[in-house]
Design a protein around this motif. Sequence first.
Motif, short mmCIF file in Angstrom:
data_model
loop_
_atom_site.label_atom_id
_atom_site.label_comp_id
_atom_site.label_asym_id
_atom_site.label_seq_id
_atom_site.Cartn_x
_atom_site.Cartn_y
_atom_site.Cartn_z
N SER A 134 -0.22 6.66 2.75
CA SER A 134 0.34 7.15 1.48
C SER A 134 1.10 6.03 0.77
O SER A 134 1.11 5.97 -0.46
CB SER A 134 1.25 8.33 1.73
N LEU A 135 1.70 5.14 1.56
CA LEU A 135 2.42 4.02 0.94
C LEU A 135 1.45 3.09 0.22
O LEU A 135 1.71 2.66 -0.91
CB LEU A 135 3.16 3.22 2.01
N TYR A 136 0.31 2.79 0.89
CA TYR A 136 -0.69 1.95 0.24
C TYR A 136 -1.16 2.60 -1.06
O TYR A 136 -1.37 1.92 -2.07
CB TYR A 136 -1.90 1.76 1.15
N PHE A 137 -1.30 3.92 -1.01
CA PHE A 137 -1.82 4.62 -2.17
C PHE A 137 -0.83 4.58 -3.33
O PHE A 137 -1.22 4.33 -4.48
CB PHE A 137 -2.14 6.07 -1.79
N LEU A 138 0.47 4.77 -3.01
CA LEU A 138 1.50 4.66 -4.06
C LEU A 138 1.48 3.27 -4.68
O LEU A 138 1.61 3.10 -5.89
CB LEU A 138 2.87 4.94 -3.47
N CYS A 139 1.28 2.26 -3.82
CA CYS A 139 1.23 0.88 -4.28
C CYS A 139 0.07 0.69 -5.25
O CYS A 139 0.21 0.04 -6.29
CB CYS A 139 1.07 0.00 -3.07
N LEU A 140 -1.08 1.30 -4.92
CA LEU A 140 -2.24 1.16 -5.81
C LEU A 140 -2.04 1.94 -7.10
O LEU A 140 -2.57 1.55 -8.14
CB LEU A 140 -3.51 1.64 -5.09
N ILE A 141 -1.26 3.04 -7.04
CA ILE A 141 -0.95 3.75 -8.29
C ILE A 141 -0.13 2.84 -9.21
O ILE A 141 -0.35 2.78 -10.42
CB ILE A 141 -0.22 5.07 -7.99
N LEU A 142 0.83 2.10 -8.60
CA LEU A 142 1.60 1.13 -9.38
C LEU A 142 0.67 0.10 -10.03
O LEU A 142 0.82 -0.25 -11.20
CB LEU A 142 2.62 0.45 -8.47
N PHE A 143 -0.31 -0.36 -9.23
CA PHE A 143 -1.31 -1.31 -9.75
C PHE A 143 -2.05 -0.71 -10.94
O PHE A 143 -2.26 -1.38 -11.97
CB PHE A 143 -2.29 -1.66 -8.62
N CYS A 144 -2.42 0.58 -10.83
CA CYS A 144 -3.17 1.22 -11.91
C CYS A 144 -2.33 1.34 -13.17
O CYS A 144 -2.86 1.24 -14.28
CB CYS A 144 -3.64 2.60 -11.49
N TYR A 201 3.64 -7.34 -9.08
CA TYR A 201 4.55 -6.69 -8.14
C TYR A 201 3.78 -5.84 -7.15
O TYR A 201 4.05 -5.84 -5.95
CB TYR A 201 5.53 -5.78 -8.87
N ASN A 252 1.89 -8.01 -4.51
CA ASN A 252 2.81 -8.60 -3.54
C ASN A 252 3.30 -7.56 -2.55
O ASN A 252 3.34 -7.80 -1.34
CB ASN A 252 4.02 -9.20 -4.26
N LEU A 253 3.67 -6.38 -3.07
CA LEU A 253 4.20 -5.34 -2.20
C LEU A 253 3.13 -4.86 -1.23
O LEU A 253 3.43 -4.61 -0.06
CB LEU A 253 4.73 -4.19 -3.05
N LEU A 295 3.45 -4.82 2.81
CA LEU A 295 3.34 -3.54 3.53
C LEU A 295 2.34 -3.66 4.67
O LEU A 295 2.56 -3.10 5.75
CB LEU A 295 2.88 -2.44 2.58
N HIS A 355 9.28 4.94 0.54
CA HIS A 355 8.61 5.87 -0.37
C HIS A 355 9.45 6.08 -1.63
O HIS A 355 8.94 6.02 -2.75
CB HIS A 355 8.42 7.24 0.30
N LEU A 380 9.37 3.12 -3.87
CA LEU A 380 8.09 2.97 -4.57
C LEU A 380 7.98 3.96 -5.72
O LEU A 380 7.50 3.61 -6.80
CB LEU A 380 6.94 3.18 -3.58
N ILE A 436 7.51 3.18 -9.62
CA ILE A 436 6.44 3.74 -10.46
C ILE A 436 7.05 4.34 -11.72
O ILE A 436 6.50 4.16 -12.82
CB ILE A 436 5.65 4.79 -9.66
N LEU A 470 11.55 -3.87 -6.30
CA LEU A 470 10.69 -4.63 -5.38
C LEU A 470 11.54 -5.48 -4.45
O LEU A 470 11.25 -5.60 -3.26
CB LEU A 470 9.75 -5.52 -6.19
N PHE A 511 11.56 -5.35 -0.40
CA PHE A 511 11.40 -6.49 0.50
C PHE A 511 12.50 -6.51 1.55
O PHE A 511 12.25 -6.84 2.72
CB PHE A 511 11.43 -7.80 -0.29
N LEU A 555 11.69 -3.93 4.11
CA LEU A 555 10.53 -4.33 4.91
C LEU A 555 10.79 -5.59 5.71
O LEU A 555 9.86 -6.24 6.17
CB LEU A 555 9.31 -4.54 4.02
N PHE A 574 -11.20 3.79 -9.62
CA PHE A 574 -10.59 2.74 -8.81
C PHE A 574 -9.89 3.33 -7.59
O PHE A 574 -10.07 2.87 -6.46
CB PHE A 574 -9.59 1.97 -9.69
N LEU A 575 -9.11 4.41 -7.82
CA LEU A 575 -8.35 4.99 -6.71
C LEU A 575 -9.26 5.64 -5.69
O LEU A 575 -8.99 5.58 -4.49
CB LEU A 575 -7.33 6.00 -7.24
N LEU A 620 -9.09 1.67 1.95
CA LEU A 620 -7.82 1.59 2.68
C LEU A 620 -7.96 2.06 4.11
O LEU A 620 -7.10 1.78 4.94
CB LEU A 620 -6.76 2.43 1.97
N PHE A 663 -0.26 1.43 8.55
CA PHE A 663 1.09 0.97 8.24
C PHE A 663 1.94 0.98 9.51
O PHE A 663 2.01 1.99 10.20
CB PHE A 663 1.71 1.87 7.18
#
Lengths: 112, 173
Positions: A2-12, A36, A39-40, A44, B4, B7, B11, B37, B41, B44, B95-96, B103, B109
């Motif tokens: 889910s974290l990767y997915f949130l990150c990709l939403i930011l990308f979108c 951003y 990088n994130l 991750l 979470h 993030l 967003i 961000l 970091f 993380l 894309f998603l 993924l 993770f």
Amino acid sequence: MSLYFLCLILFCIGLYCVLRKRNIIKIIVGVGIIEYAVNLLLILIGYRQNGRAPISANDQEILNMVDPLPQAMVLTTIVIGLAVMVILVALALRIYEKHGTFDITKIRRLKG
Amino acid sequence: MEIHLILIFMICAALFAAETKDLISSLIALSVAGLGLCLAFLILKAPNLAITQLVVEIIYVIILIRATIDKDLPLVRDGRWLFNTVSAMLFAIVFLSFAYFALKEIPVFGQPLMRVSNEYVTSGLEKTGSANIVSAITLNFRSFDALAEAAVLFTAIIGVLAITRKTGKIDEK
């Protein structure tokens, strides 16, 4: 996951900003958001559950460090992102000087 | 869990930066996302990156506000609102959905593949003498990357000088 997915939403969101907006400064903001997100995502992927920062200590043995390799690479990426941003701002200022606007649809006199 | 929240916060800031009409508040929202961000970091366990991100973020804001502060900014209208928005949304959905399958292939993770990094982590201190493994990698194991990074920075400076040059080619008479 889910974290990767949130990150990709930011990308979108950044991609939407680049594709959809007509103001050059907004496009630069979109490029920054994309940077951003990427990088994130890299950091991750390198995270370890309950890990410790990759700095060794004198008096103890640290066995669960997070992956230091993506961190080293992302350090390079951040600085190169700054260079890209500076060039984009210089181009935007030059366009404003020549055409008097930041609107990309008003820039028509490309020759000369 | 905190990651979470950060993030989602990023967003929200990015959405505000994309959608607000005022350019200065858009830039401030971008820097809010960058500071989020920086916090991410830190959580993380990447303190080097957090410090670098903080410095670079402040430079971003200074440069971008310098670029927009004394310009008159007429409101830029977006034409064909519905068509453009729908096509951008469609592209994001495609894309998603591809990303959802991609993924599954990368490590879960919290459990990174550390095939190369194990070597660095176990023998970094003896081989380089640096307690900080990240700086051991950037400055010793992979120092050519740092060299290329410096080259890219100088190229960027030359590019900016060439772009912002005032005088054109001088006529030879």
